[in-house]
Motif scaffolding. Structure first.
Motif, PDB file in Angstrom:
ATOM      1  N   GLN A 239      34.475  24.162   9.293  1.00  0.00           N
ATOM      2  CA  GLN A 239      33.800  25.356   9.795  1.00  0.00           C
ATOM      3  C   GLN A 239      34.767  26.079  10.799  1.00  0.00           C
ATOM      4  OE1 GLN A 239      30.502  26.104   9.474  1.00  0.00           O
ATOM      5  NE2 GLN A 239      30.473  28.120  10.824  1.00  0.00           N
ATOM      6  N   LEU A 240      35.457  25.427  11.654  1.00  0.00           N
ATOM      7  CA  LEU A 240      36.296  25.965  12.608  1.00  0.00           C
ATOM      8  C   LEU A 240      37.534  26.675  11.789  1.00  0.00           C
ATOM      9  CD1 LEU A 240      36.651  23.199  15.271  1.00  0.00           C
ATOM     10  CD2 LEU A 240      35.458  25.405  15.546  1.00  0.00           C
ATOM     11  N   GLN A 241      37.827  26.083  10.978  1.00  0.00           N
ATOM     12  CA  GLN A 241      39.022  26.523  10.150  1.00  0.00           C
ATOM     13  C   GLN A 241      38.639  27.799   9.268  1.00  0.00           C
ATOM     14  OE1 GLN A 241      40.196  24.831   6.261  1.00  0.00           O
ATOM     15  NE2 GLN A 241      41.841  24.128   7.366  1.00  0.00           N
ATOM     16  N   ALA A 242      37.406  27.912   8.775  1.00  0.00           N
ATOM     17  CA  ALA A 242      37.023  29.086   8.037  1.00  0.00           C
ATOM     18  C   ALA A 242      36.891  30.222   9.175  1.00  0.00           C
ATOM     19  CB  ALA A 242      35.665  28.686   7.447  1.00  0.00           C
ATOM     20  N   GLU A 243      36.226  29.774  10.296  1.00  0.00           N
ATOM     21  CA  GLU A 243      36.023  30.884  11.244  1.00  0.00           C
ATOM     22  C   GLU A 243      37.416  31.437  11.709  1.00  0.00           C
ATOM     23  OE1 GLU A 243      32.023  29.006  13.011  1.00  0.00           O
ATOM     24  OE2 GLU A 243      33.772  29.121  14.527  1.00  0.00           O
ATOM     25  N   ALA A 244      38.570  30.482  11.955  1.00  0.00           N
ATOM     26  CA  ALA A 244      39.731  31.150  12.351  1.00  0.00           C
ATOM     27  C   ALA A 244      40.247  31.934  11.248  1.00  0.00           C
ATOM     28  CB  ALA A 244      40.620  29.869  12.653  1.00  0.00           C
ATOM     29  N   ARG A 245      40.498  31.431  10.123  1.00  0.00           N
ATOM     30  CA  ARG A 245      40.950  32.312   9.082  1.00  0.00           C
ATOM     31  C   ARG A 245      40.129  33.632   8.913  1.00  0.00           C
ATOM     32  NH1 ARG A 245      42.073  27.621   4.959  1.00  0.00           N
ATOM     33  NH2 ARG A 245      44.086  27.166   5.738  1.00  0.00           N
ATOM     34  N   GLU A 246      38.890  33.817   9.132  1.00  0.00           N
ATOM     35  CA  GLU A 246      38.380  35.128   9.017  1.00  0.00           C
ATOM     36  C   GLU A 246      38.815  36.036  10.181  1.00  0.00           C
ATOM     37  OE1 GLU A 246      34.118  34.997   9.299  1.00  0.00           O
ATOM     38  OE2 GLU A 246      34.091  33.930   7.558  1.00  0.00           O
ATOM     39  N   VAL A 247      38.941  35.519  11.348  1.00  0.00           N
ATOM     40  CA  VAL A 247      39.546  35.923  12.413  1.00  0.00           C
ATOM     41  C   VAL A 247      40.918  36.482  12.194  1.00  0.00           C
ATOM     42  CG1 VAL A 247      40.293  36.079  14.739  1.00  0.00           C
ATOM     43  CG2 VAL A 247      37.891  35.135  14.120  1.00  0.00           C
ATOM     44  N   ILE A 248      41.761  35.860  11.599  1.00  0.00           N
ATOM     45  CA  ILE A 248      42.893  36.234  11.210  1.00  0.00           C
ATOM     46  C   ILE A 248      43.110  37.172  10.122  1.00  0.00           C
ATOM     47  CG2 ILE A 248      45.222  35.420  10.203  1.00  0.00           C
ATOM     48  CD1 ILE A 248      44.478  32.479  11.478  1.00  0.00           C
ATOM     49  N   GLU A 249      42.105  37.186   9.406  1.00  0.00           N
ATOM     50  CA  GLU A 249      42.195  38.107   8.305  1.00  0.00           C
ATOM     51  C   GLU A 249      41.699  39.638   8.659  1.00  0.00           C
ATOM     52  OE1 GLU A 249      40.441  37.657   4.438  1.00  0.00           O
ATOM     53  OE2 GLU A 249      41.776  35.774   4.408  1.00  0.00           O
ATOM     54  N   ALA A 250      40.823  39.513   9.740  1.00  0.00           N
ATOM     55  CA  ALA A 250      40.002  40.817  10.168  1.00  0.00           C
ATOM     56  C   ALA A 250      40.794  41.321  11.248  1.00  0.00           C
ATOM     57  CB  ALA A 250      38.630  40.390  10.507  1.00  0.00           C
ATOM     58  N   ALA A 251      41.386  40.569  12.281  1.00  0.00           N
ATOM     59  CA  ALA A 251      41.751  40.934  13.392  1.00  0.00           C
ATOM     60  C   ALA A 251      43.002  42.088  13.467  1.00  0.00           C
ATOM     61  CB  ALA A 251      42.461  39.957  14.437  1.00  0.00           C
ATOM     62  N   ASP A 252      42.790  43.218  14.189  1.00  0.00           N
ATOM     63  CA  ASP A 252      43.895  44.288  14.161  1.00  0.00           C
ATOM     64  C   ASP A 252      44.576  44.103  15.501  1.00  0.00           C
ATOM     65  OD1 ASP A 252      42.635  45.807  12.121  1.00  0.00           O
ATOM     66  OD2 ASP A 252      40.975  46.568  13.680  1.00  0.00           O
ATOM     67  N   GLU A 256      44.284  38.781  19.564  1.00  0.00           N
ATOM     68  CA  GLU A 256      43.261  37.966  19.013  1.00  0.00           C
ATOM     69  C   GLU A 256      43.668  36.988  17.887  1.00  0.00           C
ATOM     70  OE1 GLU A 256      38.817  39.176  17.256  1.00  0.00           O
ATOM     71  OE2 GLU A 256      40.056  40.668  17.862  1.00  0.00           O
ATOM     72  N   ARG A 257      44.546  37.645  16.790  1.00  0.00           N
ATOM     73  CA  ARG A 257      45.226  36.931  15.827  1.00  0.00           C
ATOM     74  C   ARG A 257      46.078  35.659  16.373  1.00  0.00           C
ATOM     75  NH1 ARG A 257      48.533  40.579  12.764  1.00  0.00           N
ATOM     76  NH2 ARG A 257      46.585  41.679  12.335  1.00  0.00           N
TER      77      ARG A 257
END
Ligand code: F6P
Length: 375
Positions: A239-252, A256-257
């Motif tokens: 779950q933590l991994q999926a959340e972190a990956r989402e942030v990395i992909e979306a973060a401008d 934050e990235r």
């Protein structure tokens, strides 16, 4: 007109590479009357124009030999570490390609190699790839060569671990390679008779794993073999991994990235995760637990008969495709034959174990715990 082929192996080595080089080479030289140039150590050797002649006796006596006679590396053409910097070296590689008057570059490798080879097409090179990896995670091919050999090695290891686990009434947690795909752990776990199999595709609950082991103890089996894929994660970590990956992909935002990347790096994977799992199981079951990490043993040594056959089949098909002028493809294993699949259909995809795969059903049907529920 006589064609000239360049050939290289890239990414992690795997059993069957030499059989494939031999298959491409013998068919190219003997059947199609082509020329063949080997490049050493993957794309780096191409860049540095380090070649090996493959027209003499070099192709003889290598069918049974593990590793790759060409050497390999994990270098990427578009981002190579040169003088402390990441440099795009594709133009320089194209120059070497033209210097040798190549008609095509054959790249033997996994998903990463297919992507790297494809990136050279933009520089005007003809490429063709062959799918190798013990992980079996390349998209659009039934199977990759190297997998069957590694499966045999990991299965034999589980066989051997059984007797010592049984004698000492222990849990043995055996870590199996496979990167982020569970093919090897699942295949070896089922064929070796593991009691618990944990794969990346099914995040596990350690309490459930412990209960499966306790249940075995209550039924009189005071030992358990836990086959864990190096990429397997607990439900929480997944779950933590999926959340972190989402942030990395979306973060401008760079900060934050960076933070999300740090969170991702904190999630234990591989050996440290396996060690932690073993300790947790010891605490939860009261049984002694030991860890065995099979590591690179799974990639070494002579290829199995199935891998020799597959590599030869794909290698010779590769030479045939080149003869016909089919480029920009991966030579995929399809049934008993081979198929040319356009590289754009292969790249950027990873073949993981589908949750409804027959091996998963079989494992559950024989009461193997996959970490998500008790069977
Ligand atoms: O891709 C093959 C593989 O053996 C994976 O199973 C494993 O995660 C990785 O390579 C290990 O890479 P290296 O040999 O670079 O440590």
């Amino acid at each position: 007109m006589t064609k000239t082929i360049g050939i290289l192996t890239a990414g992690g080595d795997s059993p069957g590479l030499n059989a494939a080089i031999r298959g491409v080479g013998k068919a190219a030289l003997g059947t199609y009357n082509m020329h063949l140039v080997g490049f050493r150590d993957g794309f780096r050797g191409l860049l540095q124009d380090r070649t090996i002649s493959l027209s003499g006796g070099e192709l003889s006596g290598i069918l049974t030999v593990g590793g790759t006679i060409l050497g390999t590396s994990r270098d990427k053409p578009s981002s190579m570490p040169i003088g402390g910097q990441q440099m795009d070296m594709r133009n320089a590689m194209a120059e070497v390609y033209h210097k040798h008057h190549l008609d095509v570059l054959v790249c033997l490798g996994g998903g990463g190699t297919a992507k790297n080879a494809y990136s050279l097409i933009e520089n005007g090179l003809n490429v063709i790839t062959l799918p190798k990896t013990i992980d079996n995670d390349v998209a659009m091919t039934d199977v990759t060569f190297g997998f069957d050999t590694a499966l045999g090695i990991a299965t034999e290891a589980i066989d051997r671990l059984h007797s010592t686990a049984h004698s000492h009434h222990r849990i043995i947690v055996v870590e199996i390679m496979g990167h982020n795909a569970g093919w090897l752990a699942l295949g070896a776990g089922v064929s070796g008779g593991a009691d618990v199999i944990l794969i990346p595709e099914i995040p596990y609950d350690v309490e459930i794993v412990a209960e499966a082991i306790r249940r075995r103890s209550r039924r009189g089996s005071r030992f358990s073999i836990v086959a864990v894929s190096e990429g397997a994660l607990s439900i929480n970590d997944a779950q933590l991994q999926a959340e972190a990956r989402e942030v990395i992909e979306a973060a401008d935002d760079k900060k934050e990235r960076k933070k999300a990347k740090a969170r991702l790096a904190e999630i234990q994977t591989g050996a440290s995760n396996t060690l932690q799992l073993s300790q947790q199981l010891e605490g939860l079951t009261g049984l002694e637990s030991r860890v065995t990490i099979l590591g690179h043993l799974q990639r070494g040594g002579t290829p199995s008969a199935a891998d020799r056959l597959l590599a030869t089949r794909l290698g010779t098909a590769c030479a045939r495709f080149i003869h016909e002028g089919t480029y920009g493809v991966m030579v995929a294993a399809r049934g008993d034959g081979a198929e040319a699949v356009p590289l754009e259909k292969v790249i950027g995809k990873r073949k993981v174990v589908p949750l409804d795969h027959p091996w998963i059903h079989s494992a559950r049907d024989i009461q193997v715990c996959l970490g998500d529920r008790l069977e």
